[in-house]
Design a protein around this motif. Structure first.
Motif, PDB file in Angstrom:
ATOM      1  N   ASP A  24       1.347   6.845  -6.557  1.00  0.00           N
ATOM      2  CA  ASP A  24       0.167   8.260  -6.958  1.00  0.00           C
ATOM      3  C   ASP A  24       0.894   9.536  -6.390  1.00  0.00           C
ATOM      4  OD1 ASP A  24      -1.786   5.024  -6.150  1.00  0.00           O
ATOM      5  OD2 ASP A  24      -0.889   5.834  -8.200  1.00  0.00           O
ATOM      6  N   ASP A  25       1.899   9.504  -5.727  1.00  0.00           N
ATOM      7  CA  ASP A  25       2.247  11.448  -5.118  1.00  0.00           C
ATOM      8  C   ASP A  25       2.881  12.077  -6.304  1.00  0.00           C
ATOM      9  OD1 ASP A  25       4.251  12.572  -3.327  1.00  0.00           O
ATOM     10  OD2 ASP A  25       2.554  12.109  -2.726  1.00  0.00           O
ATOM     11  N   PRO A  26       1.799  12.989  -6.405  1.00  0.00           N
ATOM     12  CA  PRO A  26       1.874  14.284  -7.156  1.00  0.00           C
ATOM     13  C   PRO A  26       3.658  14.094  -7.502  1.00  0.00           C
ATOM     14  CG  PRO A  26       0.815  15.214  -6.184  1.00  0.00           C
ATOM     15  CD  PRO A  26       0.599  13.290  -5.414  1.00  0.00           C
ATOM     16  N   MET A  27       4.655  14.278  -6.277  1.00  0.00           N
ATOM     17  CA  MET A  27       5.790  14.561  -6.808  1.00  0.00           C
ATOM     18  C   MET A  27       6.916  14.028  -6.981  1.00  0.00           C
ATOM     19  SD  MET A  27       6.146  17.501  -4.862  1.00  0.00           S
ATOM     20  CE  MET A  27       8.301  17.985  -3.813  1.00  0.00           C
ATOM     21  N   THR A  49       2.078   1.692  -3.393  1.00  0.00           N
ATOM     22  CA  THR A  49       1.063   2.402  -4.179  1.00  0.00           C
ATOM     23  C   THR A  49       0.601   3.730  -4.095  1.00  0.00           C
ATOM     24  OG1 THR A  49       0.089   0.298  -3.814  1.00  0.00           O
ATOM     25  CG2 THR A  49      -1.013   2.066  -5.258  1.00  0.00           C
ATOM     26  N   LEU A  50       1.190   4.066  -3.237  1.00  0.00           N
ATOM     27  CA  LEU A  50       0.690   5.613  -2.360  1.00  0.00           C
ATOM     28  C   LEU A  50       1.913   6.466  -2.753  1.00  0.00           C
ATOM     29  CD1 LEU A  50       0.063   6.044   1.613  1.00  0.00           C
ATOM     30  CD2 LEU A  50      -1.404   6.213  -0.397  1.00  0.00           C
ATOM     31  N   GLN A 108       1.039  -1.500   0.281  1.00  0.00           N
ATOM     32  CA  GLN A 108       0.038  -0.056   0.087  1.00  0.00           C
ATOM     33  C   GLN A 108       0.496   1.339  -0.133  1.00  0.00           C
ATOM     34  OE1 GLN A 108      -2.781   0.061   3.361  1.00  0.00           O
ATOM     35  NE2 GLN A 108      -4.023  -1.337   2.167  1.00  0.00           N
ATOM     36  N   TYR A 109       1.663   1.214   0.595  1.00  0.00           N
ATOM     37  CA  TYR A 109       2.892   2.680   0.577  1.00  0.00           C
ATOM     38  C   TYR A 109       3.420   2.465  -0.001  1.00  0.00           C
ATOM     39  CZ  TYR A 109       3.147   2.920   6.055  1.00  0.00           C
ATOM     40  OH  TYR A 109       2.936   4.135   6.895  1.00  0.00           O
TER      41      TYR A 109
END
Lengths: 528, 294
Positions: A311-314, A307-308, A304-305
């Motif tokens: 997905d982060d815009p940075m 994936t996060l 999950q981490y």
């Protein structure tokens, strides 16, 4: 070699090596690669001094020599570069990093090497052990082996590298120094160095002198003659870059994500080249195995981490495939670009206010906008928006792009679009940073010069005090000497000390920004 | 039959008028010819027309048109007093604007409706504006058209016009909304973080849809006018441009990197003029002196 860069370099050279080296160094910076005769002729310094200056510069990695342009047989040319000299500004940061990674031993090793430039392992170990022993309690000594092992660790992690082996003086034709081996771990020479650090006794001056003389004439060979080591600056820079990325992730997301990114970067330390845009792809399984156990992150949470992070815009982390539970890379170039962008935005914010910063960020996101669109998107009244845009334009942070509707560029029939180009703006900011650091250094020198008389007086009094104490004087005599400095003078000294500390720490702070922007510029340029 | 005629003849004009006025008051939405006829069946159409015209010219009656025919409505006294000094054309223009209600009307449309030439319309509009009966409002989207509305609160629904109450952005209003939205999102993020569940759940629960933000703002009641979802989204966009918020919510700003702002040089207005040995130099910099003694 920009003017601000050259100014900063000459200030640094003057402070660390003196005026003669400064003259030679500045001349090389301004004139490019030159041979010995040209340098002597144009600077007017004697041959002896020029040779010594060049030696100093080469020793510290600020200058390289190569065979002349006209082919073999022509005199060697010496060349220097702003980047190499600017590293001097970063010495405190290198030392501090070594301290955090390898403790006091590591700190002193790096400090010695930075001071001397090139040094053999045995001399380093001896000096460091002596220094460490000095600071330890009575009866304790620093064993040479401990220092040697710390040294070996530094070599293993590539923070220290072997100096390129110099061919003898006779063969000037092929005098190009070989590049230090970057692949593989250079073998740490097996040195026969047994013993402990010698504590320097605080005895009479005569004894001190005798001790130091003894060290110099110590003709013991330790099996590593001719193998010199130097600090591997590039490795430190990679480390700083990784630190910056990890702390940005920690600030943006949370501690656990930053630990994951730290693990990924650690795993790719040796497999990624310094100029790579991405680390090598790592599978989620590998990451899971390499995570530090203290964090106790179960496998699905890790997924999950990841994936996060993706997905982060940075865009710190990217996904490059599905095999092995998902292949992930750290986007190094993009992370640097984002960090540089954040620096630019914060500069605009500090200098012009948060609304101008809003406009600036808006233009960075949307690339090209008309005046009207800027006002609409930023929700700032027209008059103020116009004012802010023009201020930014006059400071060259924002550029204007004309798109004509008709070939004659008539103003009423042309689109005027505002835009921000990140790379040139970053370069401009870099020059400003150089100028700022130069200003800080000058101010520091000025303040010291102003209070020179006072400083000398306090030094004299300290020396007197020390000698009195050593010869066992009574307390009254000591107080009498102490009172030679008046209270106001003490205050002034204290204020001076505070000022200089503040200026010093400000220099280090600005250097952090310099490092970020330089890394960004280098990485973007190498991508082309 | 003779009697009949007599009766109609004796109907006074004034009586007719007052009768019509009474009817108007009875039916505030307006009355048609049919209603008047039903009430006074013996009234001839001519007389009726005369009475109505008289009332219209006196400005006590409004003439409206609807799908089934003409409507007469009572004019309120307030508005009649307003128009005392104006002439017919002005009255006409004013009528047109009033009919447009809170939405306002373009000056071009006024021209079409009143059939007056442009110069006339502009003159009249200026007059009316000086009498403070109407107000020109610049629209954000199209600045060269002038919107004329009555001196009332602006209509709410079109996004562009809401922000232009005073011919300008209600900047304070925007700021307040900005801060409120940000606080709301921040508190949501904190609540999510304290929840300590799996990171995906944390992140998802720290989201707030624009619908939720909109509901929150409406419930706060800080805005006198109603805001639509679109408006909230524009506010959220400004928060994005402020770097405080993302399309997905982040409670903390991205790592503020050590920057030039620690030193006075970063804020110095004469940075470019500063050289050693010059009039402005690091040695005699007053900003530095202040900063060092801080």
């Amino acid at each position: 070699m920009t003017s601000q860069g050259v100014r900063l370099c000459s200030l640094l050279l003057r402070e660390h090596f003196g005026e003669v080296v400064e003259k030679v160094g500045t001349h090389l910076l301004r004139g490019g690669a030159q041979n010995l005769r040209t340098i002597i002729h144009e600077t007017g310094i004697s041959l002896d001094l020029v040779k010594k200056s060049l030696c100093v510069l080469v020793q510290h990695g600020a200058c390289v020599f190569s065979s002349g342009r006209k082919g073999p047989g022509s005199p060697t040319e010496y060349r220097t570069s702003c980047d190499w000299i600017l590293r001097i500004l970063r010495y405190p940061r290198y030392i501090y990093t070594a301290k955090t990674l390898y403790g006091d031993t590591g700190e002193l090793i790096i400090e010695e090497l930075l001071q001397r430039g090139h040094l053999t392992m045995s001399s380093t170990v001896k000096t460091v052990a002596d220094r460490l022993t000095q600071n330890m309690e009575e009866g304790c000594c620093m064993d040479y082996n401990e220092v040697s092992s710390a040294f070996a660790k530094l070599v293993e992690t590539h923070f220290l590298q072997r100096c390129p082996s110099m061919v003898g003086p006779g063969t000037t034709a092929s005098a190009t120094p070989a590049t230090p081996a970057t692949t593989g771990t250079p073998a740490v020479p097996h040195i026969t160095l047994v013993g402990r650090g010698k504590r320097q006794l605080c005895g009479e001056d005569g004894e001190d002198q005798r001790n130091t003389k003894k060290a110099k004439t110590d003709s013991q060979t330790h099996g590593d003659e001719g193998i010199c080591w130097q600090v591997n600056f590039e490795r430190f820079h990679l480390h700083f870059r990784d630190q910056a990325i990890i702390s940005a992730v920690a600030n943006k997301l949370d501690q656990t994500s930053s630990e994951i990114v730290r693990t990924m970067l650690r795993m790719s330390e040796v497999t990624t080249s310094p100029t790579a845009a991405y680390t090598k792809p790592l599978s989620a399984n590998e990451i899971f195995r390499s995570l530090p156990t203290s964090y106790n992150i179960p496998r699905p949470i890790l997924d999950q981490y990841l994936t996060l992070l993706v997905d982060d815009p940075m865009e710190f982390v990217g996904k490059s495939g599905e095999s092995g539970g998902g292949m992930y890379v750290v986007n190094l170039h993009r992370a640097l670009a984002n960090l540089a962008r954040a620096t630019l935005e914060s500069v605009v914010q500090e200098r012009f206010g948060s609304r101008s910063a809003r406009i600036f960020r808006l233009l960075l996101r949307k690339r090209h906008l008309e005046q009207k669109q800027v006002e609409d998107f930023a929700m700032i009244p027209a008059k103020e928006a116009k004012d802010m845009l023009y201020t930014l334009l006059s400071e060259n942070l924002v550029q204007l792009q004309e798109i004509p509707k008709t070939p004659d560029f008539a103003p009423s029939r042309t689109f005027y679009l505002y835009t921000v180009n990140q790379l040139p703006t970053a370069r401009m900011l870099l020059q400003n940073c150089y100028k700022t650091v130069g200003n800080l250094i000058e101010r520091r020198l000025f303040e010291s010069k102003e209070s020179k008389r006072l400083l000398e007086k306090s030094q004299r009094i300290e020396a007197i005090l020390a000698s009195l104490q050593a010869s066992g004087a009574e307390p009254e005599q000591l107080t009498e000497v102490e009172e030679m400095i008046t209270a106001t003078e003490k205050q002034q000294l204290e204020a001076l000390r505070l000022h200089i500390n503040k200026l010093d720490s400000a220099e280090n702070q600005v250097d952090e920004s310099i490092f970020l922007i330089e890394s960004y510029v280098t990485s973007t340029m190498s991508a082309y | 039959t003779c009697l009949w005629k007599k009766e109609t003849n004796t109907l006074d004009v004034a009586e007719v008028e007052s009768r019509i006025k009474a009817l108007c008051q009875q039916f505030p939405h307006g009355i048609t010819d049919q209603v008047i006829q039903n009430d006074m069946p013996h009234l001839e159409p001519q007389q009726r027309a005369m009475a109505i015209n008289k009332l219209l010219s006196l400005g006590q009656l409004d003439l409206l048109r609807n799908s089934s025919g003409l409507l007469y409505r009572m004019k309120d006294i307030q508005s009649t007093s307003k128009m005392k000094g104006s002439d017919n054309q002005e009255k006409l223009v004013y009528q047109v604007i009033e009919d447009a209600g809170n939405k306002g009307i373009w000056s071009r449309d006024i021209r079409f409706k009143s059939n007056l030439p442009l110069t006339e319309v502009n003159k009249i509009l200026k007059n009316l504006e000086s009498k403070k009966l109407i107000k020109a409002v610049k629209s954000v989207a199209v600045s060269f058209k002038i919107l004329n509305v009555k001196m009332q609160r602006c209509e709410v629904s079109p996004l562009t016009r809401r922000w232009t109450f005073d011919q300008d952005f209600e900047s304070e209003f925007v700021e307040v909304l900005n801060q409120q939205c940000f606080k709301f999102l921040q508190s949501k993020a904190e609540a999510a973080r304290d929840n300590k569940q799996s990171p995906m759940v944390q992140r998802n629960s720290s989201f707030a849809t624009s619908h939720e933000v909109w509901k929150y703002i409406c419930e706060l009641g800080i805005s006198k006018v109603d805001l639509s979802m679109d408006d909230i989204e524009t506010i959220l966009n400004t928060l994005i441009y402020d770097g405080k918020v993302e399309m997905t919510v982040i409670a903390a700003k991205e790592g503020t990197v050590g920057s030039v702002d620690g030193t006075p040089c970063g804020l110095c207005p004469v940075f470019d003029d500063c050289h050693e040995g010059g009039e402005i130099s690091p040695s005699n910099c007053i900003y530095m002196a202040e900063w060092l003694d801080f």
